[in-house]
Scaffold this motif. Sequence first.
Motif, mmCIF file in Angstrom:
data_model
loop_
_atom_site.group_PDB
_atom_site.id
_atom_site.type_symbol
_atom_site.label_atom_id
_atom_site.label_comp_id
_atom_site.label_asym_id
_atom_site.label_seq_id
_atom_site.Cartn_x
_atom_site.Cartn_y
_atom_site.Cartn_z
ATOM 1 N N UNK A 60 0.838 -1.199 0.000
ATOM 2 C CA UNK A 60 0.000 0.000 0.000
ATOM 3 C C UNK A 60 0.873 1.249 0.000
ATOM 4 N N UNK A 61 1.913 1.253 0.833
ATOM 5 C CA UNK A 61 2.796 2.416 0.902
ATOM 6 C C UNK A 61 3.505 2.634 -0.429
ATOM 7 N N UNK A 62 3.970 1.541 -1.022
ATOM 8 C CA UNK A 62 4.699 1.670 -2.278
ATOM 9 C C UNK A 62 3.802 2.215 -3.380
ATOM 10 N N UNK A 63 2.583 1.669 -3.490
ATOM 11 C CA UNK A 63 1.664 2.137 -4.531
ATOM 12 C C UNK A 63 1.306 3.596 -4.285
ATOM 13 N N UNK A 64 1.065 3.942 -3.013
ATOM 14 C CA UNK A 64 0.696 5.321 -2.706
ATOM 15 C C UNK A 64 1.767 6.293 -3.169
ATOM 16 N N UNK A 65 3.022 5.965 -2.874
ATOM 17 C CA UNK A 65 4.062 6.928 -3.194
ATOM 18 C C UNK A 65 4.421 6.902 -4.669
ATOM 19 N N UNK A 91 -10.278 4.592 -2.120
ATOM 20 C CA UNK A 91 -9.675 4.008 -0.924
ATOM 21 C C UNK A 91 -10.714 3.235 -0.120
ATOM 22 N N UNK A 92 -11.879 3.850 0.017
ATOM 23 C CA UNK A 92 -12.930 3.197 0.778
ATOM 24 C C UNK A 92 -13.331 1.876 0.134
ATOM 25 N N UNK A 93 -13.441 1.871 -1.192
ATOM 26 C CA UNK A 93 -13.772 0.636 -1.888
ATOM 27 C C UNK A 93 -12.718 -0.436 -1.648
ATOM 28 N N UNK A 94 -11.459 -0.008 -1.618
ATOM 29 C CA UNK A 94 -10.379 -0.964 -1.369
ATOM 30 C C UNK A 94 -10.552 -1.652 -0.025
ATOM 31 N N UNK A 95 -10.900 -0.874 0.990
ATOM 32 C CA UNK A 95 -11.099 -1.468 2.311
ATOM 33 C C UNK A 95 -12.312 -2.374 2.338
ATOM 34 N N UNK A 96 -13.391 -1.960 1.716
ATOM 35 C CA UNK A 96 -14.603 -2.785 1.711
ATOM 36 C C UNK A 96 -14.326 -4.105 1.004
ATOM 37 N N UNK A 97 -13.623 -4.027 -0.125
ATOM 38 C CA UNK A 97 -13.297 -5.237 -0.862
ATOM 39 C C UNK A 97 -12.453 -6.181 -0.008
ATOM 40 N N UNK A 98 -11.483 -5.609 0.714
ATOM 41 C CA UNK A 98 -10.601 -6.477 1.487
ATOM 42 C C UNK A 98 -11.308 -7.052 2.704
ATOM 43 N N UNK A 99 -12.410 -6.449 3.151
ATOM 44 C CA UNK A 99 -13.135 -7.006 4.291
ATOM 45 C C UNK A 99 -13.720 -8.366 3.966
ATOM 46 N N UNK A 100 -13.958 -8.627 2.686
ATOM 47 C CA UNK A 100 -14.541 -9.898 2.277
ATOM 48 C C UNK A 100 -13.494 -10.838 1.697
ATOM 49 N N UNK A 114 -5.782 -1.173 -4.543
ATOM 50 C CA UNK A 114 -6.909 -0.236 -4.597
ATOM 51 C C UNK A 114 -6.763 0.910 -3.605
ATOM 52 N N UNK A 115 -6.598 0.554 -2.324
ATOM 53 C CA UNK A 115 -6.499 1.619 -1.320
ATOM 54 C C UNK A 115 -5.246 2.449 -1.558
ATOM 55 N N UNK A 116 -4.158 1.794 -1.946
ATOM 56 C CA UNK A 116 -2.927 2.522 -2.231
ATOM 57 C C UNK A 116 -3.117 3.528 -3.355
ATOM 58 N N UNK A 117 -3.848 3.118 -4.410
ATOM 59 C CA UNK A 117 -4.099 4.048 -5.510
ATOM 60 C C UNK A 117 -4.972 5.201 -5.051
ATOM 61 N N UNK A 118 -5.971 4.885 -4.245
ATOM 62 C CA UNK A 118 -6.816 5.955 -3.736
ATOM 63 C C UNK A 118 -6.003 6.960 -2.947
ATOM 64 N N UNK A 119 -5.099 6.442 -2.099
ATOM 65 C CA UNK A 119 -4.260 7.348 -1.318
ATOM 66 C C UNK A 119 -3.328 8.155 -2.208
ATOM 67 N N UNK A 120 -2.887 7.528 -3.309
ATOM 68 C CA UNK A 120 -2.000 8.254 -4.218
ATOM 69 C C UNK A 120 -2.727 9.447 -4.821
ATOM 70 N N UNK A 121 -4.053 9.311 -4.978
ATOM 71 C CA UNK A 121 -4.800 10.406 -5.585
ATOM 72 C C UNK A 121 -5.082 11.530 -4.608
ATOM 73 N N UNK A 122 -4.896 11.302 -3.307
ATOM 74 C CA UNK A 122 -5.318 12.335 -2.362
ATOM 75 C C UNK A 122 -4.172 13.155 -1.798
ATOM 76 N N UNK A 123 -3.013 12.525 -1.588
ATOM 77 C CA UNK A 123 -2.014 13.237 -0.793
ATOM 78 C C UNK A 123 -1.387 14.425 -1.523
ATOM 79 N N UNK A 124 -0.823 14.173 -2.694
ATOM 80 C CA UNK A 124 -0.113 15.252 -3.390
ATOM 81 C C UNK A 124 -1.042 16.408 -3.776
ATOM 82 N N UNK A 125 -2.234 16.142 -4.325
ATOM 83 C CA UNK A 125 -3.110 17.275 -4.647
ATOM 84 C C UNK A 125 -3.489 18.093 -3.420
#
Lengths: 447, 347
Positions: A60-65, A91-100, A114-125
């Motif tokens: 997750x960290x690697x994908x995010x960065x 990101x939320x979808x990533x967590x929901x998917x992983x819950x199952x 999924x969650x890593x990509x979501x985080x990648x979209x939020x931090x820098x902007x």
Amino acid sequence: MTPKPAGPPDGGWGWVVAAAAFAVNGLSYGLLRSLGLALPDLAEHFDRSAQDTAWVSALALAVQQAASPVGSALSTRWGARPVVMVGGVLTSLGFVFSAFARSLLHLYLGLGVLAGSGWALVFAPALGTLSRYFSRRRVLAVGLALTGNGASSLLLAPALQLLLDNFGWRGALLLLGAITLHLTPCGALLRPLALPGDPLGPPRSPLAALGLGLFTRRAFLVFAVGTALVGGGYFVPYVHLAPHALDRGLGGYGAVLVVAVAAVGDAGARLLCGWLADQGWVPLPRLLAMFGALTGLGLLAVGLVPVVGNEESWGGPLLAAAGAYGLSAGSYAPLVFGVLPGLVGIGGVVQATGLVMMLMSLGGLLGPPLSGFLRDETGDFTASFLVCGSFILSGSFIYVGLPSALPSCRPASHPGTAPPERGELLPDPQVALLPPGGPHSTLDTTC
Amino acid sequence: MRSLPSLRGPRPPPLPLLLLCLLAPVRRSSEDGRTPAAPFTSLPVREEMMAKYSNLSLKSHNISLTDEEKRGTKRSSELTMVTGEHSNMPVEKNITLERPSNIELTCQFTTSGDLNSVNVTWRKGDELLENNYLINATGSILYTQYMFTIVNSEQMGSYSCFFEEKKEQRGTFNFKVPELHEKKKPLITYVGDSVVLMCKCQGCFPLNWTWYSSNGSVQVPVGVPMNNKYVINGKNANETRLKIMQLSEEDQGSYWCHAIFQLGESEEHIEIVVLSYWVPLKAFLAIAAEVVLLVAIILLCEMYTQKKKKHSDDGKEFEQIEQLKSDDSNGIENNAPRHRKNESVGQ
């Protein structure tokens, strides 16, 4: 008639954006750090080793960065607000998917990708937008936003433990999905701002949107190389400080104290250095080099601390070294983002932020595994900390090559009278940022 | 183990020492004071027993007792009461035993009084033991040793040595099979999921493991006909895993794993909670609704403030145009003020 864009407001709605960026930082990095609490339950359920489950967070960290430039490219095309809102949903979808999840692979895909990509979209902007809202108090605002992950670790870690105890790991991941959905309102708060220096139209090609053209600037190139080197050492203490304390002979609580001292020093220093840097007594690049060097020295000290005599002692030398490291690393963090507008102009900040994240991720992928390998080869963490300390020192040495005098950050008082300095700092008019706000002046020396 | 060398050392001719021990403490010459532990000679009965169970390991255990009260009276009167209480507390030692073994228990009693007046007995639980124990006295210390073999679970329990003088001093050895590690938190699982229950014995190797489930007080064996719901296996001899698949709400409750040793059984309790997905889902939907509301509020507020600003801007523009018209009618010399006014509105 549309009014001419003023300079950064340096306050007002900017503080709301700072709060939003604080929450974004907390819900991305802070949550990622606390996720380690759930890993043992996952290891037990799927009957895999701790190392296999640790890959979930690492991925997750690697994908995010690494994917951060994509986030900033998308936000130059469509604006930070929609990108961050979509990132929150992703990101939320990533967590929901992983819950199952029925296997660890599902977790790698759900949390890691999924969650890593979501985080990648939020931090820098988010962080880039914050930099645009401030000029004189920028580093303080960025420092404030960056304390988000420390604060969120304090809140989320016990909350996550509570969720795990009451709902099991599946329910906890599901509810974490609900919690990360709050990234979307944070994105809604990122009102677009039109500033002098914003390029005219949307970028011509996706590649231009990535902002790779920024690398042709000498100042940014120097900064990029230095940051990539620092990244090689910066993340090692996050992973290996506690095991190192245990190796040196401290008991469990002693190691917790060492980590806490480093974390508190880090958080406090972010604010303090932010305020200090904004006073303008020392040019930002010099501060950057100085705190980078201090961080490197702090890590060398951490590595060279002698073995503690007995388990009951509170490990004085190691605590002091960890505190010194925490204070320097905390001061370094807001400076990395605060110095960007001076290097690339306020127009290029969002893209530059994404590129910086990607550069640090290169180091982040290399550093901890190398440190672990050195530990296995030599028997303790001394070599690991020496190596990562020297990475950081060499990066700081390269920072000395940055221009000490960056363009003034005061907004020009007569936008109509100063001649446009097109082409001097911006190599390519296609390198563009936020969508039309009607900018007229191409003076991007205003930061 | 310490007494073994003395058994092989110089011994007096084999006497029915046992009878002597029951009657009076036996005084020995100083040569036997060489070994710090109880210096006993062998016994014919004991030798026979050792030969029969010679393949079993020998475990020795030792308790020291002192007659605190006597010492206490030499001190000041305040301390007497404190030490008096201590001397009544039984001294206990817990011993974990997994396999049949030869056992050697030693009690030593230190007193400043007369050793001859001390009555020494051994009991298992409340039952008086008749044979196989020795008594020896050296200086002011009285030693007694009991040797026996444990081969089945009935021989486990508490063995005590008693020194009776004015007050009874007692040392107890408690024999137990190894205990399993206690897990504290209940496992939370969901309908349709599968779960693995694990029991592990640290440093011990049970002969067999069995699983039971209980609703209330009755324990029902589980997994004995292995079907596709229950699977029992274990990676090593010291652990066992019960995998339950296709969980439903009836599977909720307590599960017990029993570790079977030659000398007894020990058990561990694990609890499973089975939830339906609806439980966290309710919370999730509530939070998601709150998020949607927040986003709506933020965007609406922004649209409202922008509309207001636009109206006021339009209003200002209208005023400006009116002002220009009136300025025009006043004359051309108002060019400069007009520019300034424009700039101030533009910012």
